[in-house]
Design an enzyme around this catalytic site. Structure first.
Site, PDB file in Angstrom:
ATOM      1  N   ASP A  22      83.977 -49.415 -12.171  1.00 13.56           N
ATOM      2  CA  ASP A  22      82.704 -48.702 -12.077  1.00 13.56           C
ATOM      3  C   ASP A  22      82.367 -47.940 -13.360  1.00 13.56           C
ATOM      4  O   ASP A  22      83.252 -47.580 -14.141  1.00 13.56           O
ATOM      5  CB  ASP A  22      82.762 -47.674 -10.947  1.00 13.56           C
ATOM      6  N   HIS A  73      75.342 -50.767  -9.939  1.00 13.34           N
ATOM      7  CA  HIS A  73      75.880 -49.448  -9.567  1.00 13.34           C
ATOM      8  C   HIS A  73      74.825 -48.362  -9.779  1.00 13.34           C
ATOM      9  O   HIS A  73      75.151 -47.198  -9.945  1.00 13.34           O
ATOM     10  CB  HIS A  73      77.141 -49.177 -10.382  1.00 13.34           C
ATOM     11  N   HIS A  77      73.423 -43.319 -11.935  1.00 14.53           N
ATOM     12  CA  HIS A  77      74.581 -42.788 -11.207  1.00 14.53           C
ATOM     13  C   HIS A  77      74.236 -41.513 -10.428  1.00 14.53           C
ATOM     14  O   HIS A  77      75.048 -40.590 -10.293  1.00 14.53           O
ATOM     15  CB  HIS A  77      75.770 -42.524 -12.134  1.00 14.53           C
ATOM     16  N   HIS A 169      87.810 -47.535 -12.801  1.00 16.66           N
ATOM     17  CA  HIS A 169      86.699 -47.158 -13.671  1.00 16.66           C
ATOM     18  C   HIS A 169      86.976 -47.612 -15.099  1.00 16.66           C
ATOM     19  O   HIS A 169      88.070 -47.424 -15.613  1.00 16.66           O
ATOM     20  CB  HIS A 169      86.489 -45.643 -13.643  1.00 16.66           C
TER      21      HIS A 169
END
Length: 172
Positions: A22, A73, A77, A169
């Site tokens: 991510d 995603h 964010h 990540h």
């Protein structure tokens, strides 16, 4: 395929384990991750931020060229994305898809992961309308807190099972 939070998938639906990354792409994090995956012959799913895809289109191209899967995603964010209006949710997802498609026209974007995993039914429904399956995880080694390599390895090995989706990540 087992689901959880508002129908977001939590398992791969097979014996295979999925590595997901991510918050990228970032120059150092994504480059190092891609180098390691290539060396090991492993494919992964990259849950990219639209704002990062716009900055690093060459990394989006490399992710695709090396056979990895892309996941939306969101653009910024925003962990409260699911609380926004339908139009705002759709805009965040579309802006991300557009940034990805500027780098790699026509590449499939099959998955959506809500920032922070804060899924709402509306966000899942909008992603589905846009052709994306919402994807959660069942193993979170909390690598973002930088506990050290061995701690991350131990957490993954002690929790991963057949079909696990592991949250990692490469950015942020």
């Amino acid at each position: 395929m087992p689901t959880g939070l508002f129908g977001a998938i939590r398992k791969t639906g097979s014996d295979g384990i999925a590595l997901t990354f991510d918050d990228g792409p970032t120059y150092l994090g994504t480059t190092a991750t891609l180098d390691m995956l290539r060396e090991l012959g492993v494919k992964a799913t990259f849950c990219v931020l639209g704002k990062q895809a716009a900055v690093y289109p060459a990394l989006i191209q490399r992710i695709v060229r090396e056979g990895h899967t892309l996941c939306n995603h969101s653009y910024s964010h925003d962990q409260a994305l699911g609380q926004k209006s339908d139009a705002e949710i759709r805009s965040e997802l579309q802006r991300t898809n557009d940034a990805i498609h500027r780098a790699v026209p026509g590449v499939p974007i099959s998955y959506f992961r809500h920032p922070g995993g804060n899924f709402t039914q509306r966000a899942v429904d909008i992603a589905a309308e846009m052709g994306m399956t919402s994807m959660y995880w069942d193993v979170d080694p909390q690598d973002w807190s930088r506990p050290g390599t061995q701690v991350i390895i131990d957490r993954v090995l002690s929790h991963a099972r057949a079909g696990s989706i592991i949250l990692l990540h490469d950015g942020g």
